[in-house]
Design an enzyme around this catalytic site. Structure first.
Site, PDB file in Angstrom:
ATOM      1  N   GLU A 175       0.809  -1.222   0.000  1.00  0.00           N
ATOM      2  CA  GLU A 175       0.000   0.000   0.000  1.00  0.00           C
ATOM      3  C   GLU A 175       0.845   1.275   0.000  1.00  0.00           C
ATOM      4  O   GLU A 175       0.701   2.131   0.866  1.00  0.00           O
ATOM      5  CB  GLU A 175      -0.960  -0.035   1.210  1.00  0.00           C
ATOM      6  CG  GLU A 175      -1.859  -1.258   1.181  1.00  0.00           C
ATOM      7  CD  GLU A 175      -2.614  -1.527   2.482  1.00  0.00           C
ATOM      8  OE1 GLU A 175      -2.614  -0.649   3.355  1.00  0.00           O
ATOM      9  OE2 GLU A 175      -3.197  -2.616   2.609  1.00  0.00           O
ATOM     10  N   GLU A 287      -6.164 -10.681  -0.475  1.00  0.00           N
ATOM     11  CA  GLU A 287      -6.823 -10.386   0.801  1.00  0.00           C
ATOM     12  C   GLU A 287      -8.338 -10.319   0.639  1.00  0.00           C
ATOM     13  O   GLU A 287      -9.011  -9.487   1.263  1.00  0.00           O
ATOM     14  CB  GLU A 287      -6.322  -9.048   1.380  1.00  0.00           C
ATOM     15  CG  GLU A 287      -4.824  -8.960   1.562  1.00  0.00           C
ATOM     16  CD  GLU A 287      -4.360  -7.704   2.296  1.00  0.00           C
ATOM     17  OE1 GLU A 287      -5.205  -6.971   2.845  1.00  0.00           O
ATOM     18  OE2 GLU A 287      -3.140  -7.470   2.320  1.00  0.00           O
TER      19      GLU A 287
HETATM   20  O1  G3I Z   1      -2.578  -7.340  19.369  1.00  0.00           O
HETATM   21  C1  G3I Z   1      -3.163  -6.152  19.927  1.00  0.00           C
HETATM   22  C2  G3I Z   1      -3.703  -6.449  21.254  1.00  0.00           C
HETATM   23  O2  G3I Z   1      -2.633  -6.795  22.116  1.00  0.00           O
HETATM   24  C3  G3I Z   1      -4.461  -5.225  21.778  1.00  0.00           C
HETATM   25  O3  G3I Z   1      -5.073  -5.526  22.987  1.00  0.00           O
HETATM   26  C4  G3I Z   1      -5.540  -4.792  20.778  1.00  0.00           C
HETATM   27  C5  G3I Z   1      -6.244  -3.529  21.194  1.00  0.00           C
HETATM   28  O4  G3I Z   1      -6.781  -2.845  20.100  1.00  0.00           O
HETATM   29  O5  G3I Z   1      -4.919  -4.572  19.573  1.00  0.00           O
HETATM   30  C6  G3I Z   1      -4.281  -5.680  19.046  1.00  0.00           C
HETATM   31  O6  G3I Z   1      -3.708  -5.374  17.833  1.00  0.00           O
HETATM   32  C7  G3I Z   1      -4.591  -5.210  16.759  1.00  0.00           C
HETATM   33  C8  G3I Z   1      -4.201  -6.196  15.690  1.00  0.00           C
HETATM   34  O7  G3I Z   1      -4.976  -5.974  14.536  1.00  0.00           O
HETATM   35  C9  G3I Z   1      -4.386  -7.627  16.138  1.00  0.00           C
HETATM   36  O8  G3I Z   1      -5.722  -7.875  16.392  1.00  0.00           O
HETATM   37  C10 G3I Z   1      -4.467  -3.807  16.256  1.00  0.00           C
HETATM   38  O9  G3I Z   1      -4.964  -2.891  17.213  1.00  0.00           O
HETATM   39  C11 G3I Z   1      -5.203  -3.640  14.965  1.00  0.00           C
HETATM   40  O10 G3I Z   1      -4.911  -2.371  14.409  1.00  0.00           O
HETATM   41  C12 G3I Z   1      -4.763  -4.691  13.990  1.00  0.00           C
HETATM   42  O11 G3I Z   1      -5.485  -4.562  12.835  1.00  0.00           O
HETATM   43  C13 G3I Z   1      -4.974  -5.197  11.692  1.00  0.00           C
HETATM   44  C14 G3I Z   1      -4.694  -4.157  10.612  1.00  0.00           C
HETATM   45  O12 G3I Z   1      -4.338  -4.802   9.402  1.00  0.00           O
HETATM   46  C15 G3I Z   1      -3.540  -3.249  11.021  1.00  0.00           C
HETATM   47  O13 G3I Z   1      -2.351  -3.976  11.119  1.00  0.00           O
HETATM   48  C16 G3I Z   1      -6.024  -6.171  11.221  1.00  0.00           C
HETATM   49  O14 G3I Z   1      -6.133  -7.234  12.174  1.00  0.00           O
HETATM   50  C17 G3I Z   1      -5.635  -6.731   9.873  1.00  0.00           C
HETATM   51  O15 G3I Z   1      -6.698  -7.502   9.368  1.00  0.00           O
HETATM   52  C18 G3I Z   1      -5.346  -5.609   8.903  1.00  0.00           C
HETATM   53  O16 G3I Z   1      -4.888  -6.198   7.711  1.00  0.00           O
HETATM   54  C19 G3I Z   1      -4.657  -5.301   6.620  1.00  0.00           C
HETATM   55  C20 G3I Z   1      -3.496  -5.868   5.825  1.00  0.00           C
HETATM   56  O17 G3I Z   1      -2.388  -6.059   6.663  1.00  0.00           O
HETATM   57  C21 G3I Z   1      -3.154  -4.955   4.650  1.00  0.00           C
HETATM   58  N1  G3I Z   1      -4.309  -4.688   3.835  1.00  0.00           N
HETATM   59  C22 G3I Z   1      -5.488  -4.239   4.525  1.00  0.00           C
HETATM   60  C23 G3I Z   1      -5.851  -5.180   5.667  1.00  0.00           C
HETATM   61  C24 G3I Z   1      -7.110  -4.751   6.350  1.00  0.00           C
HETATM   62  O18 G3I Z   1      -6.931  -3.524   6.990  1.00  0.00           O
END
Ligand code: G3I
Length: 617
Positions: A175, A287
């Site tokens: 991205e 994805e």
């Molecule tokens: O692991 C922490 C946890 O310890 C904490 O308590 C919690 C509180 O919010 O957050 C947890 O982390 C989260 C993580 O996902 C794991 O669940 C993050 O806040 C959250 O921002 C994160 O979101 C991920 C996002 O990417 C950002 O990295 C999504 O799961 C994931 O599906 C999403 O994936 C992205 C791809 O990498 C790239 N393309 C788009 C796609 C969707 O956004």
């Protein structure tokens, strides 16, 4: 019923079933040649269908979720590739400048290796999921371009090096562009630190570092809203064209496909895939999900099915698309509800791992015939008009061989080829039947009428390629054929060893073949969860002072046992419990050998699972 009793109502039902089963047997033994051997292969999972088509089909997974047996079982059954959803992102894998944490990524790679799956690595340079120390660095005006390059190189060397040889594809740069096609660069939300600290050539460098660290891994640029035609996909196209021109080692473009029901047209996606092919790169759907406004009704689920189907079909039809990965496979575990309030139900499995219409759309795209027959057609038009072969089927390859992948149900299995020949040059044609390329039987097709030619294999238990090779079919120029194949089918043997079983009840048409451990497994699989009622119709013979015992097993684990204490057919019910998902049921004969020559004292007529179709031999 040969001295065994039953009640009247049951007898009527059984007569109907006996009739149906007699037809099946007649088909099985080729008494009705044109539609012989219509035994269905067990429902193949997406994984088997993907393997058959040379497609990597998969899902994003979480290391924590894999600890859930139902989740893990579905992943290993349905997919042949996984992407760590979060575990290889900078904030997970490189939380401090000198600290790397591979635990989550290693767990996913180990799971994939144990289950013969590939892994897509995700990702090495992104605007999001960066550790706070990297943002601090980005905001530090004293940090030089060279220092930033060194940090990026150290990260890629370390992470790609750690997984060298274990990752099939890396999303190297994720991205990098805004929707208007400009480059993200900056230290704030939605901005890429590397664009600011290094400049636009961070993309070239990231690919070069990744290639040096693992030359065998395929390297992808991955983005969203760039799947079809438009400003952003034009920008991605230009970016990739530039990389290729400069000799940067890029192998593919990831089309994420985070869609709602307003997904782009398949034709536009196909055009985009095709122009990227012309640049010499693969594409992959990396994805995919299709979010629905909740609550989703049947109409929305049907539209969702169409979107999944059309995108997979578009990939399969493209010359350069060999990867189809979804961003999670179950509604129980998807990023959508927390990022798009009011939306959900974005994946092909519901939150208890049951397949939704979208799942069947994917299977349809993969060519799973819902028809009862699997058809092989010869090239010859006359063959195409015979029996069910008007449905279409396989063409003969240049060397006169046809084949396909079949799931095998386990236990002795009969492969039946329906063929006919024409006498030419004084001889009838011959054909070799092959399993995974090895000849297991050779037949002379000495009849000009359709007839079944059958061979019973040893106990293959997983999928295999079955093919028929035409060993002497070319008898005269212009290479006309004298051997025609109508169908190839794979079905379980449905005979019990004991003749007494064959003559009793609707087991008169055969029963299950016991394997050496006195164990039978039905080829059908069923989807359900929670408590199950297994209903077994069985009879026993009192021998050596005991009635026989019978274990009911799910996925080869005993969930209940009954003593079959009647020499008449009786219905026995066993309550079992299993996690939601796809399961195989079987019966184990725990004490049925009571005297040489290993005759049996336990007979099974049928068994069924509440909520699932009745399973009869
Ligand atoms: O692991 C922490 C946890 O310890 C904490 O308590 C919690 C509180 O919010 O957050 C947890 O982390 C989260 C993580 O996902 C794991 O669940 C993050 O806040 C959250 O921002 C994160 O979101 C991920 C996002 O990417 C950002 O990295 C999504 O799961 C994931 O599906 C999403 O994936 C992205 C791809 O990498 C790239 N393309 C788009 C796609 C969707 O956004």
């Amino acid at each position: 019923m040969l001295g065994r009793t039953t009640n009247g109502g049951t007898r009527v039902k059984r007569r109907i079933r006996v009739g149906a089963l007699l037809v099946c047997l007649a088909l099985f033994f080729g008494l009705i040649p044109a539609r012989a051997a219509t035994e269905l292969p067990a429902d193949p999972a997406l994984r088997a269908l993907g393997d058959q088509r040379g497609l990597s089909i998969g899902t994003a997974v979480g290391a924590g979720s894999l600890a859930n047996p139902a989740y893990a079982a579905t992943v290993r059954t349905e997919f042949n590739v996984v992407t760590p959803e979060n575990e290889m992102k900078w904030n997970s894998i490189h939380p401090e400048p000198t600290v790397y944490n591979f635990a989550g990524g290693d767990a996913i790679v180990a799971f994939a290796q144990q289950n013969g799956m590939k892994v897509r690595g995700h990702n090495l340079a992104w605007y999001s999921a960066n550790p706070s120390w990297l943002i601090t660095m980005c905001n530090d005006p004293t940090v030089t371009r060279d220092q930033a390059i060194a940090v990026l190189k150290d990260h890629i060397d370390t992470v790609v090096g750690h997984y060298k040889g274990k990752i099939a594809q890396w999303d190297v740069v994720n991205e990098a562009l805004y929707d208007d096609g400009t480059l993200r660069a900056g230290c704030g939300t939605g901005q890429t630190p590397w664009g600011k600290m290094i400049g636009s050539d961070y993309i070239d460098l990231a690919f070069q570092f990744a290639h040096a660290a693992d030359p065998a891994a395929k390297l992808f640029y991955n983005d969203y809203n760039a799947e079809a035609l438009g400003t952003k996909s034009d920008a991605v196209y230009n970016l990739v064209a530039g990389l290729k021109q400069r000799g940067i080692p890029i192998d593919g473009v990831g089309l994420q496909m985070h869609f709602d029901l307003g997904a782009p047209s398949a034709a536009d996606v196909a055009s985009n895939m095709s122009r990227l092919n012309a640049l010499g790169v693969e594409v992959g759907i990396t994805e995919m999900d299709v979010r629905l406004f909740l609550p989703a009704g049947d109409a929305q689920l049907a539209q969702q099915r169409r979107v999944f189907h059309d995108m997979l079909a578009t990939c399969l039809a493209a010359a350069n698309c060999h990867t189809f990965v979804m961003w999670g496979f179950t509604d129980a575990d998807s990023w959508i509800p927390s990022y798009f309030p009011g939306y959900g139900a974005a994946t092909p499995f519901d939150s208890t791992y049951n397949p939704k219409p979208a799942y069947f759309g994917l299977r349809d795209a993969l060519g799973m015939q819902t028809d009862e027959t699997k058809v092989v057609e010869a090239e010859n038009m006359s063959t195409k008009t015979v029996g069910a072969s008007t449905l279409g089927g396989w063409e003969l390859s240049a060397n006169g061989e046809v084949g396909n992948y079949f799931p095998f149900p386990g236990g002795n299995t009969t492969i039946t080829v329906v063929a006919k020949g024409v006498q030419g040059g004084g001889a009838w044609p011959t054909m070799d039947l092959k399993v995974d390329g090895a000849v297991v039987a050779t037949f002379t097709v000495a009849s000009s009428s359709w007839a079944p030619y059958s061979f019973t294999t040893a106990a293959y238990s997983v999928g295999h390629n079955v093919s028929v090779a035409f060993t002497n079919d070319y008898y005269a120029p212009p290479q006309d054929r004298n051997l025609f194949v109508d169908k190839v089918s794979v079905g379980s043997v449905v005979e019990a060893e004991n003749t007494e079983v064959k003559s009793v009840g609707h087991a008169v048409t055969g029963g299950w073949e016991l394997d050496q451990n006195g164990y039978v497994e039905h080829p059908a699989q069923f989807w359900t969860g929670g408590l199950f009622n297994f209903t077994v119709v069985a009879s026993g013979t009192f021998a050596n002072g005991a009635w026989p015992t019978l274990a009911v097993r799910i996925d080869q684990v005993t969930v209940g046992q009954v003593t079959v204490s009647s020499s008449g057919w009786q219905t026995y019910t066993v309550l079992g419990v299993a996690p939601p998902g796809r399961h195989r049921v079987s019966l184990a004969f725990t004490n049925d050998y009571y005297s040489p020559p290993q005759d049996r004292n336990l007979f099974i007529d049928s068994f069924s699972v509440a909520g699932a179709p009745t399973l009869t031999p």
